[in-house]
Design an enzyme around this catalytic site. Sequence first.
Site, PDB file in Angstrom:
ATOM      1  N   HIS A 322     -15.770  29.309  22.270  1.00 24.10           N
ATOM      2  CA  HIS A 322     -14.405  29.046  23.459  1.00 24.10           C
ATOM      3  C   HIS A 322     -14.687  30.149  24.085  1.00 24.10           C
ATOM      4  O   HIS A 322     -14.178  31.127  24.245  1.00 24.10           O
ATOM      5  CB  HIS A 322     -13.120  29.162  22.526  1.00 24.10           C
ATOM      6  CG  HIS A 322     -12.927  27.909  21.628  1.00 24.10           C
ATOM      7  ND1 HIS A 322     -12.775  28.352  20.177  1.00 24.10           N
ATOM      8  CD2 HIS A 322     -13.219  26.454  21.601  1.00 24.10           C
ATOM      9  CE1 HIS A 322     -12.679  27.140  19.608  1.00 24.10           C
ATOM     10  NE2 HIS A 322     -12.870  26.116  20.318  1.00 24.10           N
ATOM     11  N   GLN A 476     -15.549  34.644  19.505  1.00 22.78           N
ATOM     12  CA  GLN A 476     -15.849  34.942  18.100  1.00 22.78           C
ATOM     13  C   GLN A 476     -15.619  33.701  17.377  1.00 22.78           C
ATOM     14  O   GLN A 476     -15.172  33.767  16.300  1.00 22.78           O
ATOM     15  CB  GLN A 476     -15.173  36.132  17.553  1.00 22.78           C
ATOM     16  CG  GLN A 476     -15.023  37.374  18.482  1.00 22.78           C
ATOM     17  CD  GLN A 476     -16.209  37.705  19.119  1.00 22.78           C
ATOM     18  OE1 GLN A 476     -17.289  37.514  18.475  1.00 22.78           O
ATOM     19  NE2 GLN A 476     -16.474  38.616  20.132  1.00 22.78           N
ATOM     20  N   HIS A 477     -15.683  32.720  17.720  1.00 22.35           N
ATOM     21  CA  HIS A 477     -15.540  31.252  16.888  1.00 22.35           C
ATOM     22  C   HIS A 477     -16.914  30.561  17.095  1.00 22.35           C
ATOM     23  O   HIS A 477     -16.873  29.534  17.891  1.00 22.35           O
ATOM     24  CB  HIS A 477     -14.324  30.419  17.824  1.00 22.35           C
ATOM     25  CG  HIS A 477     -13.124  31.046  17.946  1.00 22.35           C
ATOM     26  ND1 HIS A 477     -12.243  30.641  18.825  1.00 22.35           N
ATOM     27  CD2 HIS A 477     -12.439  32.046  17.264  1.00 22.35           C
ATOM     28  CE1 HIS A 477     -10.877  31.581  18.852  1.00 22.35           C
ATOM     29  NE2 HIS A 477     -11.303  32.264  17.615  1.00 22.35           N
ATOM     30  N   ILE A 478     -17.689  30.915  16.181  1.00 16.48           N
ATOM     31  CA  ILE A 478     -19.167  30.157  16.113  1.00 16.48           C
ATOM     32  C   ILE A 478     -19.155  29.056  15.548  1.00 16.48           C
ATOM     33  O   ILE A 478     -18.837  28.682  14.362  1.00 16.48           O
ATOM     34  CB  ILE A 478     -19.847  31.440  15.308  1.00 16.48           C
ATOM     35  CG1 ILE A 478     -19.767  32.880  15.886  1.00 16.48           C
ATOM     36  CG2 ILE A 478     -21.364  30.942  15.522  1.00 16.48           C
ATOM     37  CD1 ILE A 478     -20.239  33.915  14.787  1.00 16.48           C
TER      38      ILE A 478
END
Length: 541
Positions: A322, A476-478
């Site tokens: 994101h 940090q939303h892999i």
Amino acid sequence: MSDASKSLSADVVIVGAGTAGGAAAVKLLAQGLSVLMLEAGGPLDQAELVSNYRAGAYKNNHMAPYPMQPWAPHPNFIPHDNGYLIQKGPAPYTAQYIRGVGGTTWHWAGQAWRLIPNDMRLQSLYGIATDWPISYEELEPFYLEAEREMGVSGGGPLAGGDYGSPRSAPYPMDVLPLSYGFERLRQRYDSLDLKVVPGPQARNSTVYDNRPACCGNNNCMPVCPIGAQYNGSMSVRRAQKLGLHLVPNAVVFKIETGADNQVQAVHFIDQHKQVHRVTGKHFLLTANAMETVKILLMSTDARNPNGVANATDQVGRNLMDHPASAAEYIADEPLYLGRGPMCPGSINNTRDGDFRGERSAIRIDVHNDNPTRYLTEKYVAQGYYGNELNDKIKHDAERFVLLKSMFEMLPDPENRIVLSGQKDAWGIPKMEVHYRFPEYVHKGYDVCRDLFEQAVRATGGTQAKYSDRGTYTNSQHITGTLRMGSDPNTSVCNKLAQAHDHKNLFFGGTGVMPTASTVNSTLTGVSLSLLAADSIIKAAA
């Protein structure tokens, strides 16, 4: 065979001891299956982590309290890039994650949003991206399981009850109330039709699962000091009480297949550089969506020359996150933000509409970080000192507002992870990341920038500062590297979270997601891991 060798076998072998693996293990063990779990990093102690944070110099680095082991390095970018991720694209992909028991939910913000149904039908509704091979209705029971396992507080009148995500049962706990400052911002933004709602949180609003209610320490990132916020180690400990065999400091580097191309074993190297083989009937990969890719791509053999589960070269592709832009300013009244959860509420009514055919959807977090240190460093650098410095910090800290948007990133097969020729200290290949932002995101930024400016004006803001177009931070939303789909030519696994190429290999976590939406992906990743566990239970019956 020795007793020790016999112990390295189970009905189900899980790779990755984060929240996705922990929740799946609890479910599998409850059905009578034996489970062995491998984790590259070691156990993490909450008291030690809190002490590390207290003593650490880099309070703005959420990775700083977490020890990095030479056999399980993790990416780190503060105070400098440690080179774990090799950047090859026009845009940096500065993911940071923890390799240790519990995973990255040790330092997350705790936001536990569901997707809305339209997020799973982008192609049908808006002519873009792809549809999921499952419906929201099919995923909803697993959302409920995940919320109960993690302990999610949410709902309430301000949220319309369900945030636009239909529910078949209430949240485990009532939503945490908004603070005074959030209530004032909610009232003042309302004239712009920007609806601030208290968000769903994997954080206790009352005693739940023997964990206390949130007491407002305001350092959820990098670590909740009292355990009110959920992290994956809690599920792992619950699974251990049910009989889980946990092997920490076990770096999986190879998946072994048999003559029938089914998975027979995984191989790991330990902290002493000793190699071990683990056998099982079913295998579930729940390491994060980058580390799982690395394991699969390393696992080449005559039957799988491109790596396991990669017959059609889809492993590692469609990497999403994101992209985020920010606005900060000083409001015209004291708000006293900085106590309670760090991201307790969001502007949630900008997530969906026909515009998604042309530009990114948006969700805007209203942050609640205590700004005192940030403002002190900023004003000292500007030359303030003495009483003038103290007065300015006091005045502005009481009125400081930070808004941060999350843009929807569409799947792009050229956004991907591949193996690097460089290796770490244990001889494991590093990863190259190829990443770029499309015009779709930039158009979303243009709309969001206007919303930011309206919000600043509505609250009499001064000293406004905005992120630049095209310069986005990573959330940090892999997401998306192992995506679920009906066509093996464009996906890695099917609607059961089962690899197209190997019937006894399953995937959990955020990598399975075909699209990213605008919301934090952890809850959906855990729900998909529980779906995978359900598939394994049915296959084992």
